[in-house]
Design an enzyme around this catalytic site. Sequence first.
Site, PDB file in Angstrom:
ATOM      1  N   ASN A 146       0.804  -1.221   0.000  1.00 53.97           N
ATOM      2  CA  ASN A 146       0.000   0.000   0.000  1.00 53.97           C
ATOM      3  C   ASN A 146       0.840   1.276   0.000  1.00 53.97           C
ATOM      4  O   ASN A 146       0.328   2.347  -0.312  1.00 53.97           O
ATOM      5  CB  ASN A 146      -0.921  -0.011   1.225  1.00 53.97           C
ATOM      6  N   TYR A 211       1.800   9.537 -11.606  1.00 54.50           N
ATOM      7  CA  TYR A 211       1.046   8.693 -10.678  1.00 54.50           C
ATOM      8  C   TYR A 211       0.203   7.678 -11.463  1.00 54.50           C
ATOM      9  O   TYR A 211       0.183   6.483 -11.144  1.00 54.50           O
ATOM     10  CB  TYR A 211       0.148   9.553  -9.788  1.00 54.50           C
TER      11      TYR A 211
END
Length: 334
Positions: A146, A211
Site C-alpha cells: 500500500n 502517478y
Amino acid sequence: RAALCEFLAYFHTITSYTILLNASSIYVYMLSCIFAFVNRKKKFLHSPPALNMQYSCGIIYLLFSSEVHFMDKKIAVLTGGTSGIGMQTALALKNAGYTVYELSRRAQGVEGLNHLVADVTDEAAVKKAVDEIVAREGKIDVLVNNAGFGISGAVEFTKTEDAKRLFDTNFFGMVNMNRAVVPVMREVGQGRIVNISSVAGQIPIPFQTYYSAAKAATNSYTMALANELRPYGVTVCAVQPGDIKTGFTKAREKTVDGDDVYGGRIGRSVSRMEHDEQTGMDPAVAGKFIANVAMKKRVSPIYTIGASYSFLTFLTRLMSWKTMNKIIGAIYAK
C-alpha cells in the site's frame, strides 16, 4: 438406533464442557465425542467415577483445539499502514483475527499493530524486516503493498528525479516487498499478495501523469506476476481505489510551475481532483474492502472499490481509446 441415541447423549454432554474456538477445531471436537462414545465403559486414568471418559475428552478437546487455533494463526504484512486506507486495511485484518505487521518509515506505529521501521525503497531494509517477521511467525499469509504518495503538475515542468522518486516508492517499493515475500510463500505453497493500484491506472488523469503511469504499471505487473506464481499456490491481485477522503490529498507534492503557460489548467485540474477526493469514500470502507479481498478464497486479477467506479472502469473497456481520452480531457484538462 439405541447406539445413535447414546452417542448423541455423549455429544450433548461434552458440549456442555467445551467451547468451540473456530471452524477448524470442530474436527477435533467431533473426534473427542467419538472417542468418548467408544470408551464409554472405561474410566480415564485414575479419575474418580464422576470424572469419566466423556468429561475428560472435553478437556482433551480444549487442549487440542487450542493447538489447532494456533496452527491456523494468520499473518499479514502491510506497507504504508500508519494512516489512510493502509491503516484501515490493517485494522480490518486485525479485527478478522490476523496478526498484522505494518512497515513504514515512521518511528511511531498504530496501537494494536506490530510496527517495523522500513523504507520500501531500501531493498536491504525490506529483506531484514521480512526475515524478522518470518523468524517470529514462521510464515506470511498475506502481503498488502500500500505504500505510496502522489505528485501533480504538468509533465513539462515536473523534474525527472521527482518522477523517479515516485516510481521508486509506488512501483519498485512494491517490487522490493514482493521479491522478499514471494520465496516465503512459494516454499509453503500458499499466500496472497494484494497490490494497491488506482482507478487512475485504468483511467489516466492529466497533470497526474506519473502517478497514473505508476498505477498502470502496477496493474500490468500484477497480472503477469499472478500467472508466474499460480502453479505454486500464491495468488496475486490488485485493488483500484477511486476518490478516498484521506491525508493523501494534503501529502500530495504539487507542482504549479507553468500554470500561467497552460492557462490555469493545472490549478483547475488539481483543484477538481482534490475536491473529489475530499468528498470521497470513507477510508474505513475502502480498508474493509481490501481486507475482504485479501481473505478471499479465490481472486480475480483486478478489483475496483465502489459500484460507481466499477461501472466507470467497465465503461472504459467498451469505449474506443479516443472516446475515453476525450471524456477524461473534458473533465480534468479544461
